[in-house]
Design a protein around this motif. Sequence first.
Motif, short mmCIF file in Angstrom:
data_model
loop_
_atom_site.label_atom_id
_atom_site.label_comp_id
_atom_site.label_asym_id
_atom_site.label_seq_id
_atom_site.Cartn_x
_atom_site.Cartn_y
_atom_site.Cartn_z
N LEU A 160 0.86 -1.19 0.00
CA LEU A 160 0.00 0.00 0.00
C LEU A 160 0.89 1.24 0.00
O LEU A 160 1.68 1.46 0.92
CB LEU A 160 -0.91 -0.01 1.23
CG LEU A 160 -1.83 -1.24 1.35
CD1 LEU A 160 -2.63 -1.16 2.64
CD2 LEU A 160 -2.73 -1.37 0.14
N THR A 161 0.77 2.03 -1.04
CA THR A 161 1.72 3.12 -1.28
C THR A 161 1.07 4.49 -1.33
O THR A 161 1.73 5.49 -1.08
CB THR A 161 2.44 2.87 -2.62
OG1 THR A 161 2.97 1.54 -2.63
CG2 THR A 161 3.57 3.85 -2.84
N SER A 172 -2.89 0.46 -3.57
CA SER A 172 -1.62 -0.23 -3.76
C SER A 172 -0.79 0.45 -4.84
O SER A 172 -1.30 1.23 -5.65
CB SER A 172 -1.88 -1.70 -4.16
OG SER A 172 -2.44 -1.76 -5.46
N ARG A 173 0.48 0.11 -4.88
CA ARG A 173 1.39 0.71 -5.85
C ARG A 173 0.93 0.43 -7.28
O ARG A 173 0.88 1.33 -8.12
CB ARG A 173 2.80 0.15 -5.65
CG ARG A 173 3.87 0.82 -6.52
CD ARG A 173 5.21 0.13 -6.33
NE ARG A 173 5.55 0.02 -4.94
CZ ARG A 173 6.17 0.98 -4.23
NH1 ARG A 173 6.50 2.10 -4.83
NH2 ARG A 173 6.46 0.78 -2.96
N GLU A 174 0.56 -0.83 -7.55
CA GLU A 174 0.17 -1.21 -8.91
C GLU A 174 -1.14 -0.54 -9.32
O GLU A 174 -1.25 0.00 -10.42
CB GLU A 174 0.03 -2.73 -9.01
CG GLU A 174 -0.34 -3.23 -10.39
CD GLU A 174 -0.44 -4.74 -10.47
OE1 GLU A 174 -0.76 -5.26 -11.57
OE2 GLU A 174 -0.23 -5.41 -9.43
N ALA A 175 -2.13 -0.58 -8.44
CA ALA A 175 -3.44 -0.02 -8.78
C ALA A 175 -3.38 1.50 -8.93
O ALA A 175 -4.12 2.09 -9.73
CB ALA A 175 -4.47 -0.40 -7.72
N PHE A 189 5.27 3.66 7.73
CA PHE A 189 5.21 3.55 9.18
C PHE A 189 3.80 3.73 9.73
O PHE A 189 3.51 3.35 10.87
CB PHE A 189 6.18 4.53 9.84
CG PHE A 189 5.69 5.95 9.96
CD1 PHE A 189 5.03 6.39 11.09
CD2 PHE A 189 5.90 6.86 8.93
CE1 PHE A 189 4.59 7.70 11.20
CE2 PHE A 189 5.48 8.17 9.03
CZ PHE A 189 4.81 8.60 10.17
N LEU A 190 2.91 4.31 8.93
CA LEU A 190 1.52 4.50 9.37
C LEU A 190 0.68 3.23 9.23
O LEU A 190 -0.43 3.16 9.78
CB LEU A 190 0.86 5.63 8.58
CG LEU A 190 1.34 7.05 8.86
CD1 LEU A 190 0.57 8.04 8.01
CD2 LEU A 190 1.19 7.39 10.34
N LEU A 191 1.17 2.24 8.51
CA LEU A 191 0.41 1.01 8.32
C LEU A 191 0.41 0.20 9.59
O LEU A 191 1.44 0.03 10.24
CB LEU A 191 0.99 0.19 7.16
CG LEU A 191 0.94 0.88 5.79
CD1 LEU A 191 1.69 0.05 4.77
CD2 LEU A 191 -0.51 1.10 5.36
N ARG A 192 -0.74 -0.33 9.94
CA ARG A 192 -0.88 -1.09 11.18
C ARG A 192 0.02 -2.32 11.16
O ARG A 192 0.01 -3.09 10.20
CB ARG A 192 -2.33 -1.52 11.38
CG ARG A 192 -2.59 -2.29 12.68
CD ARG A 192 -4.06 -2.50 12.90
NE ARG A 192 -4.76 -1.24 13.10
CZ ARG A 192 -6.07 -1.14 13.28
NH1 ARG A 192 -6.84 -2.24 13.26
NH2 ARG A 192 -6.64 0.04 13.45
#
Length: 245
Positions: A160-161, A172-175, A189-192
Amino acid sequence: MEWRDEGIILGTRKHGESSAILEVMTRARGRHLGMVKGGRSRKMQPLLQPGNRVDLVWRARLDEHLGFFQVEPIELHAARLFDSACAVFGLQTLATHLRLLPERDPHPHLYETLGVLLQHLEEPEVAGELVVRFELMVLEELGFGLDLSQCAATGQVEDLTYVSPKSGRAVSREAGAPWADRMLALPSFLLRGSGLRADPEALEEAYRLTAFFFERHVYQPRGIGAPEARVGFLGALRRHYANRP
């Protein structure tokens, strides 16, 4: 009417010759105001400083009245925090965010998080991460929370970007690649559960992210500007990283 609770002092203002209006964030009753008789005395002034955690007894004839506070100390953080620009601006920023919430509206999770922050506000590298997480919590409490748990387009939970500026959901990066120039960056760092620490670039991205949604959903509709204290806090963080060996 009478109740007892603990609270963290957010600010004061003068009232009359010797009294003060005290603003506190309480555990059970949210942000609350009350008068302190003799609050401007030499004895009381050190106690009634922002950041101090206090025991409160509030009394009033009717619930809708301003009422009077009786205040006793629990933990006096103010003297320690005043030695750090990061802590001073950080505490002012937190108080400004809490004032966006309705008065006397309970927010126990914010109260507990504020208590944790008070232990670390003078540590820039810790405070930088904690304050931006606090901002995400305030957005959530205001009804504008971001969904950073999975990709809005595919449902995947990895890589997830980005964050969609329209939906406030992770991508996500691809989507998100075809619209990368329109997306907001999502610092890892914000991702759980990421277990990652923030570097200066990631912190800048995180604060741009929360600033965008505060501006769109809160400041513009209310006709107010972003808090100056937040600018000071971010400036203190940048100076810390610039001077770090």
